[in-house]
Design a protein around this motif. Sequence first.
Motif, mmCIF file in Angstrom:
data_model
loop_
_atom_site.group_PDB
_atom_site.id
_atom_site.type_symbol
_atom_site.label_atom_id
_atom_site.label_comp_id
_atom_site.label_asym_id
_atom_site.label_seq_id
_atom_site.Cartn_x
_atom_site.Cartn_y
_atom_site.Cartn_z
ATOM 1 N N ALA A 1 64.802 74.969 29.749
ATOM 2 C CA ALA A 1 63.501 75.853 29.540
ATOM 3 C C ALA A 1 62.968 77.587 29.754
ATOM 4 O O ALA A 1 62.580 77.589 29.156
ATOM 5 C CB ALA A 1 62.530 74.727 29.467
ATOM 6 N N MET B 1 65.238 77.849 22.929
ATOM 7 C CA MET B 1 65.060 76.687 23.138
ATOM 8 C C MET B 1 65.568 75.617 23.606
ATOM 9 O O MET B 1 65.275 74.036 24.222
ATOM 10 C CB MET B 1 63.424 76.221 22.771
ATOM 11 N N ALA C 1 62.593 80.677 27.395
ATOM 12 C CA ALA C 1 61.161 80.691 27.106
ATOM 13 C C ALA C 1 61.301 82.463 27.615
ATOM 14 O O ALA C 1 60.589 83.215 26.921
ATOM 15 C CB ALA C 1 59.932 80.361 27.878
#
Length: 358
Positions: free
Chosen positions: A330, A286, A334
């Motif tokens: 991001a 992340m 994820a």
Amino acid sequence: MATGKLSLKEMKCSNCGADVQFLPGLELTVCGYCGSKFAVSAPAVDVTVDPPDLIAPFRVDENRFLRAIRGWLSEGTFTPDDVLTSEIETKGTYLPFYAWSGEYKADWFASSGYDRQEEYLEMQGDKLVKKRRTVTDWRPSNGVINGKYLIYTLASDSVDPSLARFCEEVPPSSAVSFDPSQLEGYALEPFEKDRTEFLTRVEDLVDSIAESKARPRVPGDRCKDLNCTTTLTSQNCARVYLPFWVTTFLYGGQPFRCVVDGSDAARIAGTRPVDPDRMQKAKRLMLPGKLSILAAGISLVLLPILGMPFLSGAHKWIVLGLVALSIMSAIAGAIAKSVMLSRSRNLRQRLLEEMNAH
Ligand SMILES: [Zn+2]
């Protein structure tokens, strides 16, 4: 009410120090607290104890316990893949409780708040404007409630305090009159604490029961300063044995404690091991997203200070580009994280199914 004494054998666990009792004839090989194997030469002594008034027989056998604890262990986000390979051994153990039951009467006093709408005038510019607001009028209120209570307190020191609270949250009891044959095949933890040690705690617990019953009865739109004066109008205290599977297993050299309710395998408490490497890896995945949003924020503020016209031409494209980059990284982070975690979860699930098939 059972009469006469109960003849038992007693052993002290050399690992955790718990005193474990059992019916003569049973060969106890595993400690009911820590799951450690007793040394074969450990001496068992004869003891006589007062029988309990009530007992809730075991409904969860060793197989059900193992399935329940493995299922529970295989859950969790950062649980290590090989957690199920740790050896879990224990003996079903009756833990000693005092069951406090009776009736109470509580006089309660409170401040009841009643809301009403009020109109008032306010200057806005050079005009007076009519506005509304809610005001609360407080008036004293009081009443009396009567109720029943049933509270269990654990009469042993051996159980970890966090697990002891779980054990005391006994669902509506299925305890029956005591019969020594219900002890067959199980271990017993002796009553170590005297009932008088719990009197204050029971009073406090009944007090909070009374308060939670009184609160919805306070009239008005809101309530403050609720105060209860509780009297126990009757009190019985029964000695009860309740069934539990308590275990401590080692993972990575560290002990983990778990307990499964012997009358309901769905009731499990304890701590699961966590894989620190996987936690680190999830954080690392992340990181690019977090760094690029930081870079976007910094360039939004810093570049104009360095002389670039604010959000025009090049500055706008730099900021927009960094924002787009941070959104993409991001999302990528994820996805990678969820793939990693679900792969581990599937692995654990497969191992669980294999183990349950045997
Ligand atoms: Zn032990």
